[in-house]
Design an enzyme around this catalytic site. Structure first.
Site, short mmCIF file in Angstrom:
data_model
loop_
_atom_site.label_atom_id
_atom_site.label_comp_id
_atom_site.label_asym_id
_atom_site.label_seq_id
_atom_site.Cartn_x
_atom_site.Cartn_y
_atom_site.Cartn_z
N ASN A 74 -74.00 -52.30 34.16
CA ASN A 74 -73.47 -51.02 33.61
C ASN A 74 -72.34 -50.61 34.16
OD1 ASN A 74 -74.63 -50.40 36.13
ND2 ASN A 74 -74.89 -48.41 35.56
N CYS A 128 -70.95 -48.58 36.71
CA CYS A 128 -70.79 -48.58 37.98
C CYS A 128 -71.53 -49.80 38.75
CB CYS A 128 -71.53 -47.28 38.66
SG CYS A 128 -70.72 -45.80 38.12
N GLY A 129 -72.11 -50.61 38.22
CA GLY A 129 -72.24 -51.98 38.85
C GLY A 129 -73.72 -52.31 39.34
N GLU A 130 -74.52 -51.28 39.45
CA GLU A 130 -75.87 -51.26 39.94
C GLU A 130 -76.84 -51.89 39.09
OE1 GLU A 130 -76.32 -47.42 37.83
OE2 GLU A 130 -74.47 -48.39 38.90
#
Length: 772
Positions: free
Chosen positions: A272, A274-276
């Site tokens: 997604n 923000c990478g989390e």
């Protein structure tokens, strides 16, 4: 149900009213925070009826958990649950196929998701490289970066009802032939403004890097090797760009897929925004965070963690998030099918820094790393147990057969994943706690209120400690605000300074070690920003990337304080910089110079200057590149208003076209006007020679520097911004250095200081977020 009132900060109420609470057709707020929590609790608990449970009973339980600020779901759930839109997920990943139909189908799907309040992640690694043959037309492909710009434009057009911003993650594999262009694609901060970008780095690349070797570039369309690059040179370019402006981030894609719970369904390509949250194509995830600051209690030997209460909330939160999957209204049928087949949820935390402070533990310490592993390990185990309990009555997730959990004698699980450490920018404001697993950003900060009154807000735990010790004073708080840290402030005990550390007090190594500690017990990934001081070197960034890989992180994002202000007045374009290509070291002059658009927000000053015709009011405004416009207005005495206006307009055009400020001032300064000269002999208040001379002097005063020290235009404006003599604001891409206080980025909505955290940018005054 609403007998339990929310104990909210004033800041939380402002954010709720602006961004979350329901409004009528006239934009008037028509619900209270308690109404919102009840709306969400009832809407989510409606799923309980599917399993023979009493929805009213669970609505009460969910309401209490949120009203006590112990847990908050992601923003779309708070905004949309119980309302017509009904889209409750924050995270989506879409496939981008290597065909015109596939590409524009993905653009349409992304627009629908953005309209519903979600963010999208996409890998562009399937697209053939620039220059490859298009068989159907005989033409040449334009490559992934060109299509990313089309996605970016579509995102810009979708305003999401003014409530959440469209946000994308763009990912490209390190072995794609266009990787060099991709790494540089955000070198200009005006490009791809609706994208975060990350390079998907393979284990093979990291091994090649270790051995200082070369690796193959592969055309994803043909599977053929198109060239080779030296791994160290590519890695150094990634580091260089991240050092300059924080992007690209890096995603260790093989490590992500090694933890993929359903490899029989497909490979993970993207995350997604923000990478989390790594996800399969057409998958979504529902997130929520536990407020760790609420689980510290007084024990016999001091403060301790209330694990029994934490256990109860973990089990309740898992149930809540599983219910969200059932009541959610999905933007696409493919997403509903994939989401319900895997039933991924992402339970995370916020308030970790608050918990550490309440326990007297410095963020940058071995004790903090140990506590991170202990707390997240506990949450992971209990979340799995909660998922097992749900599977006994509701069944395992449909794709369980063939998953990594499908082993003889193993328990069934309701959810393919249960934990994620997500950004909590706005929901942590509502909960009144520190964001995610980030350290405290500042102990004191200014907040702008509607009447422009200057309001200093103090980090509550710090204020409480200072009052308890009898050290609190307005003067001390002013000093803390001014210095941005407790370093160098006399009269504060060392043990207080040791515990109350802020993001920029902490060395990058500790940022990574805390991230790795949480990653060890997190199914999905961890959203975290490693903050560097402005003085950090490229070698410092490189060490963090290598340490993140070594310690088992799935990715990492960095931000060097004030780095984006280095991107000023880009002169010309780079051409012919393919792999191995050289440059002549010179730049062609553009054939046609066009002024950059006037920004929607500028900041400046207005001064009154006495001239021969009366009073001339001169306004000088700046944007992120420096001075961008000049306005003049003559008082009632008359004069030559048309001449002054024409002069001002031409100056503004010249400034926004990149003309050296020094050259402009030199041309204007010293111009004489007979009317002004005649009056000067009898009026000592007149200190200029003409209107143009007055404008030149006003510009000089505005920048607060001697032109003789300026050099060329780019160097001069960089020097102005480093000196902190002007103020700007635009999405956090234009930090301004304030003497003694580091670099500041300002919110485009309320002009308060922005925080770079969890792979995003957030304003803790008004809740503005660049990532949605």
């Amino acid at each position: 149900m609403k007998n339990k009132k929310l104990r909210l900060t004033e800041n939380a109420r402002v954010v709720l009213q602006k961004r979350y609470l329901a409004k009528d057709e006239k934009g008037q707020v028509v619900e209270t925070p308690e109404d919102m929590i009840e709306r969400v609790a009832r809407a989510v608990a409606a799923a309980e009826e599917n399993y023979g449970q009493d929805p009213e009973f669970w609505a009460e339980k969910f309401y209490d958990m949120m009203a006590e600020l112990k847990f908050m779901p992601n923003s779309p759930t708070l905004m949309n649950a119980g309302r017509e839109l009904g889209q409750l997920s924050a995270c989506f990943v879409l496939p981008v196929e290597d065909s015109m139909e596939g590409i524009f189908g993905a653009i349409k799907n992304a627009a629908l998701i953005h309209k519903s309040g979600g963010g999208t992640g996409m890998s562009f690694s399937r697209l053939r490289p620039k220059g490859a043959t298009v068989r159907s037309t005989g033409g040449e492909a334009s490559g992934p970066v060109s299509f990313m710009k089309v996605f970016n434009a579509a995102t810009e057009a979708v305003k999401q009802g003014g409530r959440r911003r469209g946000a994308n993650m763009g990912i490209l594999r390190v072995d794609h032939p266009d990787i060099l262009e991709f790494i540089r694609c955000k070198e200009d901060n005006n490009e791809l403004t609706n994208f975060n970008i990350s390079v998907a780095i393979t284990d093979k690349f990291m091994e090649t890097l270790k051995n200082d070797g070369t690796y193959e570039l592969v055309d994803p369309n043909t599977g053929k090797v198109t060239g080779r690059l030296k791994a160290r040179e590519v890695f150094d370019l990634i580091v260089d760009m991240a050092w300059k402006n924080g992007e690209p981030g890096i995603l260790f894609i093989d490590r992500v897929n090694a933890k993929n719970p359903t490899p029989h369904i497909g490979q993970i390509e993207s995350t997604n925004p923000c990478g989390e949250q790594p996800l399969l194509p057409f998958e979504s995830c529902n997130l929520g965070s536990i407020n760790l600051s609420k689980f510290v209690k007084e024990g016999s030997t001091g403060n301790e963690i209330d694990y029994e209460e934490l256990k109860q909330v973990v089990h309740m939160a898992v149930r809540f998030l599983d219910d969200v999957i059932d009541v959610n209204k999905y933007p696409l049928p493919e997403i509903e099918q994939m989401t319900k087949a895997n039933r991924k949820i992402g339970l995370g935390v916020m308030g970790f820094a608050d918990m550490l402070i309440k326990l007297g533990i410095p963020y940058d310490s071995e004790e903090a790393v140990k506590l991170a592993e202990e707390v997240m390990g506990f949450i992971q185990r209990e979340a799995r147990k909660a998922s097992e309990d749900l599977a006994k009555t509701r069944g395992a997730f449909p794709n369980f057969p063939g998953s990594v959990y499908d082993v003889p004698g193993g328990p069934l699980l309701r959810n393919a994943t249960v934990t994620t450490i997500a950004p909590t920018g706005t929901i942590s404001i509502i909960a009144g706690c520190s964001s995610g697993i980030e350290p405290v950003f500042a102990l004191a900060f200014e907040r702008n209120v509607l009447d422009k009154q200057r309001l200093i807000e103090i980090y509550p735990l710090f204020e409480e400690e200072m009052r308890r010790r009898g050290l609190y004073s307005p003067e001390l708080m002013e000093e803390v605000l001014e210095k941005g840290s407790l370093k160098g402030i006399a009269g504060i005990p060392e043990e207080v300074k040791r515990v109350f550390v802020t993001a920029h007090d902490i060395s990058p190594e500790w940022h990574v070690r805390i991230q790795a500690a949480f990653q060890k017990y997190t199914d999905n990934a961890v959203s975290k920003t490693v903050n560097f001081p402005h003085s950090a070197t490229r070698e410092d960034v490189k060490k963090v990337y290598l340490l993140a890989y070594e310690l088992g992180c799935k990715g990492v994002t960095v931000y060097r304080d004030g780095s984006r202000e280095e991107q000023v007045l880009k002169k010309g374009t780079r051409q012919g910089q393919e792999a191995g290509a050289g440059t002549c070291g010179c730049e062609e002059l553009p054939k046609e110079i066009k002024p950059r658009p006037r920004p929607s927000v500028t900041y400046g000053s207005t001064e009154k200057v006495k001239i021969g015709c009366g009073n001339l009011y001169i306004t000088v405004n700046s944007d992120e590149y420096g001075i961008c416009e000049v306005f003049t207005n003559l008082g009632r005495a008359g004069g030559c208003p048309s001449q002054s206006e024409a002069t001002s307009r031409l100056i503004s055009l010249a400034l926004r076209s990149g003309i050296d400020v020094k050259s402009i001032v030199e041309q204007l300064k010293g111009i004489r006007c007979h009317s002004t000269l005649r009056q000067m002999a009898n009026n000592k208040d007149i200190k200029v020679l003409s209107c143009p001379d007055a404008i030149a002097r006003a510009i000089e005063r505005h920048i607060g520097a001697r032109l003789a020290e300026g050099g060329n235009g780019v160097e001069f404006i960089k020097k102005i911004y480093c000196a902190g003599d002007t103020a700007t604001a635009a999405d956090g891409n234009n930090p301004v250095r304030e003497p003694g206080r580091g670099y500041k980025s300002y919110c485009p909505e309320c002009n308060s200081v922005l925080e770079h955290e969890s792979g995003c940018i957030v304003c803790r005054s008004c809740g503005y977020s660049k990532c949605g």
